[in-house]
Design a protein around this motif. Structure first.
Motif, PDB file in Angstrom:
ATOM      1  N   GLN A   1      -0.652 -93.028  80.452  1.00  0.00           N
ATOM      2  CA  GLN A   1      -2.318 -93.240  80.011  1.00  0.00           C
ATOM      3  C   GLN A   1      -3.569 -93.117  80.031  1.00  0.00           C
ATOM      4  O   GLN A   1      -3.617 -93.286  81.473  1.00  0.00           O
ATOM      5  CB  GLN A   1      -1.815 -94.448  79.237  1.00  0.00           C
ATOM      6  CG  GLN A   1      -0.735 -94.449  78.979  1.00  0.00           C
ATOM      7  CD  GLN A   1      -0.758 -96.737  78.149  1.00  0.00           C
ATOM      8  OE1 GLN A   1      -1.307 -96.763  78.038  1.00  0.00           O
ATOM      9  NE2 GLN A   1       0.960 -96.389  77.369  1.00  0.00           N
ATOM     10  N   ALA A   2      -4.448 -92.399  79.463  1.00  0.00           N
ATOM     11  CA  ALA A   2      -6.206 -91.816  79.552  1.00  0.00           C
ATOM     12  C   ALA A   2      -6.327 -93.471  79.537  1.00  0.00           C
ATOM     13  O   ALA A   2      -6.112 -94.143  78.659  1.00  0.00           O
ATOM     14  CB  ALA A   2      -5.853 -91.131  78.520  1.00  0.00           C
ATOM     15  N   PRO A   3      -7.586 -93.310  80.506  1.00  0.00           N
ATOM     16  CA  PRO A   3      -8.135 -95.140  79.399  1.00  0.00           C
ATOM     17  C   PRO A   3      -8.042 -94.935  78.890  1.00  0.00           C
ATOM     18  O   PRO A   3      -8.669 -94.516  78.074  1.00  0.00           O
ATOM     19  CB  PRO A   3      -8.904 -94.490  81.083  1.00  0.00           C
ATOM     20  CG  PRO A   3      -9.179 -93.218  81.060  1.00  0.00           C
ATOM     21  CD  PRO A   3      -7.736 -92.701  81.567  1.00  0.00           C
ATOM     22  N   ALA A   4      -8.071 -96.267  78.613  1.00  0.00           N
ATOM     23  CA  ALA A   4      -9.193 -97.015  77.211  1.00  0.00           C
ATOM     24  C   ALA A   4     -10.419 -96.743  76.897  1.00  0.00           C
ATOM     25  O   ALA A   4     -11.302 -96.586  77.648  1.00  0.00           O
ATOM     26  CB  ALA A   4      -8.559 -98.518  76.518  1.00  0.00           C
ATOM     27  N   ALA A   5     -11.601 -96.976  75.667  1.00  0.00           N
ATOM     28  CA  ALA A   5     -12.317 -96.321  75.305  1.00  0.00           C
ATOM     29  C   ALA A   5     -13.443 -97.921  76.171  1.00  0.00           C
ATOM     30  O   ALA A   5     -14.645 -97.947  77.172  1.00  0.00           O
ATOM     31  CB  ALA A   5     -12.614 -96.385  74.245  1.00  0.00           C
ATOM     32  N   GLU A   6     -12.881 -99.054  76.349  1.00  0.00           N
ATOM     33  CA  GLU A   6     -13.025-100.397  77.282  1.00  0.00           C
ATOM     34  C   GLU A   6     -13.188-100.312  78.731  1.00  0.00           C
ATOM     35  O   GLU A   6     -14.145-100.477  79.131  1.00  0.00           O
ATOM     36  CB  GLU A   6     -11.861-101.338  76.081  1.00  0.00           C
ATOM     37  CG  GLU A   6     -12.431-101.960  74.823  1.00  0.00           C
ATOM     38  CD  GLU A   6     -11.066-102.862  75.078  1.00  0.00           C
ATOM     39  OE1 GLU A   6     -10.231-103.631  75.844  1.00  0.00           O
ATOM     40  OE2 GLU A   6     -11.090-103.379  73.794  1.00  0.00           O
ATOM     41  N   GLU A   7     -12.091 -99.366  78.828  1.00  0.00           N
ATOM     42  CA  GLU A   7     -12.529 -99.074  80.390  1.00  0.00           C
ATOM     43  C   GLU A   7     -13.558 -98.142  81.171  1.00  0.00           C
ATOM     44  O   GLU A   7     -14.439 -98.536  81.633  1.00  0.00           O
ATOM     45  CB  GLU A   7     -10.883 -98.832  80.655  1.00  0.00           C
ATOM     46  CG  GLU A   7      -9.803 -99.407  80.759  1.00  0.00           C
ATOM     47  CD  GLU A   7      -8.551 -98.447  81.541  1.00  0.00           C
ATOM     48  OE1 GLU A   7      -8.935 -98.255  81.611  1.00  0.00           O
ATOM     49  OE2 GLU A   7      -7.876 -99.173  81.481  1.00  0.00           O
ATOM     50  N   THR A   8     -14.237 -96.630  80.206  1.00  0.00           N
ATOM     51  CA  THR A   8     -14.692 -96.041  80.344  1.00  0.00           C
ATOM     52  C   THR A   8     -16.007 -97.265  80.363  1.00  0.00           C
ATOM     53  O   THR A   8     -16.876 -96.175  81.058  1.00  0.00           O
ATOM     54  CB  THR A   8     -14.776 -94.840  80.147  1.00  0.00           C
ATOM     55  OG1 THR A   8     -14.479 -95.475  78.167  1.00  0.00           O
ATOM     56  CG2 THR A   8     -13.280 -94.052  80.068  1.00  0.00           C
ATOM     57  N   LEU A   9     -16.133 -97.979  79.242  1.00  0.00           N
ATOM     58  CA  LEU A   9     -17.381 -98.935  78.905  1.00  0.00           C
ATOM     59  C   LEU A   9     -17.497 -99.370  80.323  1.00  0.00           C
ATOM     60  O   LEU A   9     -19.037-100.025  80.693  1.00  0.00           O
ATOM     61  CB  LEU A   9     -17.117 -99.246  77.961  1.00  0.00           C
ATOM     62  CG  LEU A   9     -18.169-100.277  77.491  1.00  0.00           C
ATOM     63  CD1 LEU A   9     -19.435 -99.510  77.174  1.00  0.00           C
ATOM     64  CD2 LEU A   9     -17.713-101.380  76.060  1.00  0.00           C
ATOM     65  N   GLY A  10     -16.578-100.089  80.617  1.00  0.00           N
ATOM     66  CA  GLY A  10     -17.195-100.749  82.386  1.00  0.00           C
ATOM     67  C   GLY A  10     -17.630-100.231  82.813  1.00  0.00           C
ATOM     68  O   GLY A  10     -18.145-100.823  83.650  1.00  0.00           O
ATOM     69  N   ASN A  11     -16.586 -98.370  82.872  1.00  0.00           N
ATOM     70  CA  ASN A  11     -17.092 -98.176  84.090  1.00  0.00           C
ATOM     71  C   ASN A  11     -18.566 -97.474  84.340  1.00  0.00           C
ATOM     72  O   ASN A  11     -19.228 -97.530  85.010  1.00  0.00           O
ATOM     73  CB  ASN A  11     -16.044 -96.795  84.545  1.00  0.00           C
ATOM     74  CG  ASN A  11     -15.051 -97.185  85.137  1.00  0.00           C
ATOM     75  OD1 ASN A  11     -14.735 -98.069  85.639  1.00  0.00           O
ATOM     76  ND2 ASN A  11     -13.690 -96.517  84.256  1.00  0.00           N
ATOM     77  N   ASN A  12     -18.534 -97.553  83.213  1.00  0.00           N
ATOM     78  CA  ASN A  12     -20.508 -97.155  82.524  1.00  0.00           C
ATOM     79  C   ASN A  12     -21.643 -98.472  83.252  1.00  0.00           C
ATOM     80  O   ASN A  12     -21.935 -97.604  83.489  1.00  0.00           O
ATOM     81  CB  ASN A  12     -20.375 -96.486  80.949  1.00  0.00           C
ATOM     82  CG  ASN A  12     -20.119 -95.124  80.781  1.00  0.00           C
ATOM     83  OD1 ASN A  12     -19.254 -94.498  81.895  1.00  0.00           O
ATOM     84  ND2 ASN A  12     -19.601 -94.966  79.639  1.00  0.00           N
ATOM     85  N   SER A  13     -20.993 -99.673  82.826  1.00  0.00           N
ATOM     86  CA  SER A  13     -21.939-100.793  82.914  1.00  0.00           C
ATOM     87  C   SER A  13     -21.982-100.741  84.740  1.00  0.00           C
ATOM     88  O   SER A  13     -22.945-101.319  85.092  1.00  0.00           O
ATOM     89  CB  SER A  13     -21.354-102.012  82.301  1.00  0.00           C
ATOM     90  OG  SER A  13     -20.048-102.109  82.796  1.00  0.00           O
TER      91      SER A  13
ATOM     92  N   GLN B   1     -21.967 -98.351  86.823  1.00  0.00           N
ATOM     93  CA  GLN B   1     -22.304 -96.940  87.866  1.00  0.00           C
ATOM     94  C   GLN B   1     -23.902 -97.178  87.321  1.00  0.00           C
ATOM     95  O   GLN B   1     -24.880 -97.195  87.855  1.00  0.00           O
ATOM     96  CB  GLN B   1     -21.756 -95.434  86.670  1.00  0.00           C
ATOM     97  CG  GLN B   1     -20.400 -95.098  87.390  1.00  0.00           C
ATOM     98  CD  GLN B   1     -19.966 -93.814  86.894  1.00  0.00           C
ATOM     99  OE1 GLN B   1     -20.713 -94.237  85.586  1.00  0.00           O
ATOM    100  NE2 GLN B   1     -18.613 -93.902  87.095  1.00  0.00           N
ATOM    101  N   SER B   2     -24.215 -98.076  85.848  1.00  0.00           N
ATOM    102  CA  SER B   2     -25.272 -98.428  85.475  1.00  0.00           C
ATOM    103  C   SER B   2     -26.054 -99.631  86.265  1.00  0.00           C
ATOM    104  O   SER B   2     -26.852 -99.289  86.717  1.00  0.00           O
ATOM    105  CB  SER B   2     -25.804 -98.533  84.156  1.00  0.00           C
ATOM    106  OG  SER B   2     -25.610 -99.848  83.478  1.00  0.00           O
ATOM    107  N   ALA B   3     -25.170-100.893  86.209  1.00  0.00           N
ATOM    108  CA  ALA B   3     -25.823-101.630  87.439  1.00  0.00           C
ATOM    109  C   ALA B   3     -26.159-101.061  89.307  1.00  0.00           C
ATOM    110  O   ALA B   3     -26.673-101.205  89.617  1.00  0.00           O
ATOM    111  CB  ALA B   3     -24.232-102.920  87.573  1.00  0.00           C
TER     112      ALA B   3
END
Length: 121
Positions: free
Chosen positions: A40-52, A54-56
Motif C-alpha cells: 500500500q502507498a503511505p497514508a497522508a498521516e505518514e507523509t505528514l509525519g515525515n515532513n515534520s 524533515q523540517s525538524a
C-alpha cells in the motif's frame, strides 16, 4: 539561539508523538496467510509525519550552522585577545626589566654618594 534549540527539541518530541499515532498494528488472520497482500502507498498521516521530521532536521541543521558561525566568531575574538595578551605580557616584562635596572642604578648612585660623604668627613 536557545529558542531555536528549544523549538527543535519540541518538534522532535512532537514528531515522535505523531509517528506513534500513525502506526497501526497489522492483524493477521488465517485467510490472510494464504493470499499475499499488495503493497500500500503511505497514508497522508505518514507523509505528514515525515515532513515534520524533515523540517525538524532542517531546523537542527540551521541551528548547527548558526552555532558554527558563532564558534568561528568566538575563535577569532579569542585569537585577537590572546595576541593582545601576549604583546601586553611581553611589554610588561620589558618594562619590569627596565624598572629593575633603573632601581639598581639609583641604589648604586646612592651608595656611591654615601661613600663620598664618608670620605669627606
Amino acid at each position: 539561539m536557545k529558542k531555536t534549540i528549544l523549538t527543535t527539541i519540541i518538534l522532535l518530541a512532537s514528531s515522535g508523538a505523531f509517528a506513534s499515532e500513525a502506526f497501526t498494528p497489522i492483524k493477521l488472520t488465517a485467510n490472510d496467510a494464504k493470499a499475499p497482500s499488495a503493497v500500500q502507498a503511505p497514508a497522508a498521516e505518514e507523509t505528514l509525519g515525515n515532513n515534520s521530521i524533515q523540517s525538524a532536521i532542517l531546523q537542527i541543521d540551521n541551528a548547527q550552522v548558526e552555532i558554527r558561525n558563532q564558534l568561528l566568531d568566538l575563535k577569532t575574538k579569542f585569537a585577537d585577545v590572546d595576541a593582545q595578551y601576549v604583546s601586553v605580557k611581553a611589554e610588561r616584562k620589558a618594562l619590569k626589566k627596565q624598572l629593575k635596572q633603573s632601581e639598581r642604578r639609583l641604589k648604586a648612585l646612592d651608595k656611591a654618594k654615601e661613600k663620598m660623604r664618608k670620605n669627606m668627613l
